[in-house]
Each structure stands twice: as C-alpha cells, then as structure tokens.
Design an enzyme around this catalytic site. Structure first.
Site, PDB file in Angstrom:
ATOM      1  N   TYR A 103      -7.753 -45.230 -24.155  1.00  0.00           N
ATOM      2  CA  TYR A 103      -8.428 -44.592 -25.607  1.00  0.00           C
ATOM      3  C   TYR A 103      -7.238 -44.517 -26.343  1.00  0.00           C
ATOM      4  O   TYR A 103      -6.074 -43.927 -26.195  1.00  0.00           O
ATOM      5  CB  TYR A 103      -8.956 -43.217 -25.043  1.00  0.00           C
ATOM      6  N   LYS A 137      -9.575 -16.020  -2.904  1.00  0.00           N
ATOM      7  CA  LYS A 137     -10.504 -16.139  -4.064  1.00  0.00           C
ATOM      8  C   LYS A 137     -10.797 -17.582  -4.799  1.00  0.00           C
ATOM      9  O   LYS A 137      -9.732 -18.187  -4.523  1.00  0.00           O
ATOM     10  CB  LYS A 137     -10.087 -15.314  -4.928  1.00  0.00           C
TER      11      LYS A 137
END
Ligand SMILES: *Cc1c(COP(=O)(O)O)cnc(C)c1O
Length: 396
Positions: A284, A64
């Site tokens: 950042y 899946k």
C-alpha cells in the site's frame, strides 16, 4: 522435539466453559495463515522464578484478558498443576469461564462485585475484590441473607487513583467494623502505578500508604507487587505476588536484561515469493521501493491479527536464525518481508516464518518499535491463528 499429546478436554461437565484445547505441536492445519505457540513450561518456569526472586513468597497468576491473549484455561491449568493456588481475572464472566480449569484454586475478580452478581459469585465459588463501600455492603448483606461467611478481598487505593478504597473509606471501615461482618477477609491488596521505574519515589510512597491503611483493617494477608513490583525488593513482596506480564515473558524493566523465559512464538505462512529488480514499489502506498534486486516474501499476518500497523519498516521477521526486515505497509492480512539474506531455496512458498518471538524480534523489541508496551502486543494477538499450547511436562 515436542511430544504430540492428545487433546485435553477440560471441564467436560460444565456447560459454561467450552474449553478444549490442543496440547502439543501438531502439524499446521491446511490453509491456516499463522500459528501461535504458547510455551506452557516457560510460563511455569517464569512463575517459579518470580517466587524465587521474592525469596519464596508465593505467586498468584493474573490471567485476565484470556491470560493476556494466550489462553486463560490452558495457562491457568498448567500453573495450577505446578502448584499455583491463586488466580486473578478482571471480569466476573472471565472468572466463571476459568473456574472449571482450576477447581481447587481461589479465583479473584478484580473488578469487584457488580450489582446483581452476588448469586453468580457464590455459585462459582469466586472471591470479589471489593473496592467500594457499596460493594462491601452488598456482599455483607448477601452473607447475612444466606447465613454464611463469604470470601472477600479488599482493594486499597494507595496512590494509583484507579480502583480501591480511599483513606477516608478505610477509616470508615476501621470506625465501623461491623460493615465487614460475615466476610472472610482473606486478602488486602493494592496496585503500583510505576513499578517498572525502580527510582520513582511513588513506589515507596505507595508502599508506606499500604502499610498504614492495612494496619487499620482486620488482619489479613497482603498482596502488592505486580510483575515489575517483584523486582523492587523484599519490602514490596508481602504475602502474595500478583504477576501477569512477566509470566508471559514481558521484561519487567526496560533498562535491564530480561530474566524471564520467552513464551510466545508467532509464525506465519509465506503466500508468495517474488524476485524483484530495483525500483519496484511494494505494498500500500508504495511506501517501500526496492533499491536493488530483492526477494520479497508475502506473509499471512496483518493488523487484523494484531500485528500492529505501526510496525511497518521497523521490525524483523526471522527464519533459520536469520533476521528478515519487514518492509512496506502492514496490511490487514499480510506483511511483506525482505528475505534476500536467505540462501537460494532455503525458504519456499507455504513455509512458515517467525513474526513474533522465535527467530523474529521479541515482544519487547516490537513494543518499543511500535511505541507501545509488551502488554499491548500480547493482548492484541488475533483470533485467526492456530493456537498450540506446548508442554513437555508429563502432567499433561
Ligand atoms: C493487571 C494487574 C496485575 C498484573 O500486572 P502485571 O504488570 O501484568 O504483572 C496485578 N494487579 C492488578 C490489580 C492488575 O490489574
């Protein structure tokens, strides 16, 4: 050395599978940021190991979510060639896409029979895992309508409380067996809620409930164990194992060495090398500040590629056997790596460093660092990679 192999066109006759994939370690495409290598031979070896661990009980493969992000068509095709005859996906559309890759195999749809999906189930020879009385009624009606016996599996809820027939619903079926008329019941399954905790008493409670409920139903093969369930021991094995994560190298238990082969290696391109003095903020927020002269590599993978933002400052990339700390924030498309430990000239701009598996931290270690599980590291893997499925097996 990996033998370069031709592109393998899969299912060229089927319009609904756009499945062609590359087998072999071809050169990085120009400008590609990161390369995801999936070792198909390791997946096959893990599939065999799981069955051997269970004394030869056959193993299905749960593929899946695009085989947990690794490519359902190539993964399933490799397993089918090795002898795997049963595949599980969650969604009908996943099953339709998979069908052509595993022409002779049984493909189970775990989410069952959606309203209106009867014709597609039959057209693609899929087996719904029925989990409500309404689904059973709809599949039974379809069997009557077309005058054929239709393949079916039943999902029993033995205590996970997610999907499956309740004890009362199983009693209804036992009392009214004609509800199952026209159905070829080829599997009864249930799912463990806590299999990765061998001491958890819910494993034995679920097992006992499974035995009791399936005894009320027509005789059919039984499937219970997911990856971790395989390692609970023989009483949990029944007739068909149902592993997903372990095929892809995820450790079945947190507290024991991982017996499985590593499958995934993600390597990403060095965009820039910078030699920085002490006290320079990186990335950042300036969350990392150099404390000494430091060589920083800016590497082309970020949270948009599934390299989780939570890994900032908590994980290691790797190159030539050397672990390299990832420092500063994880950006959308980049990370910054302290490569000071490498010898002068060993790493150049444009080279690739490992960021998952290979010389870098493995999936399980990254998962712990990010406060998640290996499953989520895999299924988060992004779409921008060059994907290579590696196999030395002559079958490809
Ligand atoms: C996902 C899933 C599996 C596979 O579980 P793993 O822990 O990945 O081995 C097996 N059975 C069901 C019903 C599932 O949903």
């Amino acid at each position: 050395m990996t033998k370069p192999l031709p592109r393998l066109p899969l299912a060229a006759t089927r319009a609904d599978t756009a499945a062609t994939f590359e087998i072999g370690a071809s050169a990085p495409r120009a400008g590609i940021g990161a390369i995801l290598d999936v070792d198909l031979d390791a997946i096959v070896a893990n599939w065999r190991l799981l069955s051997a661990t269970a004394g030869g009980v056959p193993a299905a493969a749960v593929v899946k979510a695009d085989a947990y992000g690794l490519g359902a068509a190539p993964v399933a095709a490799a397993l089918a060639r090795a002898g795997c005859a049963h595949f599980f996906v969650a969604h009908l559309e996943e099953a339709i896409a998979l069908r052509a890759a595993v022409p002779g195999a049984t493909v189970y749809v775990l989410h069952g029979l959606a309203r209106g999906a009867e014709a597609a189930m039959r057209a693609h020879d899929l087996t719904p895992v029925l989990s409500t009385l309404d689904q059973i009624a709809a599949w039974h009606d379809e069997a009557e309508r077309v005058g054929e016996r239709l393949p079916a599996a039943l999902h029993l809820d033995t205590g996970m409380t997610r999907l499956g027939l309740s004890e009362a619903e199983v009693e209804t079926l036992a009392a009214e067996p004609t509800r199952l008329a026209g159905l070829d019941l080829n599997l009864v399954l249930s799912h463990l809620a806590s299999a990765e905790e061998p001491e958890n008493p819910s494993n034995e409670r679920q097992r006992a409930t499974f035995e009791r409920l399936r005894a009320r139903l027509p005789k059919a093969k039984a499937s219970f164990a997911n990856s971790s369930g395989v390692f609970l021991g023989a009483p949990w094995h029944f007739d068909l194992l149902r592993p997903g994560a372990a095929l892809y190298g995820v450790a079945p238990r947190a507290d024991a060495p991982n017996p499985l082969m590593s499958v995934v290696r993600l390597s990403a391109r060095v965009l820039r090398l910078a030699d920085l003095p002490a006290v320079v903020p990186v990335g950042y927020g300036g969350r990392f500040v150099t404390s000494r002269p430091t060589r920083i590599a800016t590497v082309s993978v970020g949270y948009a590629d599934g390299f989780l933002r939570a890994l900032a400052g908590k994980a290691n990339a790797g190159f030539a056997g050397v672990k390299l700390p990832i420092v500063g924030a994880v950006s959308m498309d980049m990370i910054t790596v302290d490569v000071s430990a490498l010898a002068e000239g060993a790493l150049r701009e444009g080279d690739f460093v490992d960021v998952i598996g290979g010389h870098a931290d493995d999936i399980d270690r990254l998962a712990r660092a990010a406060g998640t599980i290996g499953y989520e590291i895999l299924t988060s893997l992004g779409a921008r990679y060059q994907r290579r499925w590696i196999s030395h097996l002559s079958a490809f």
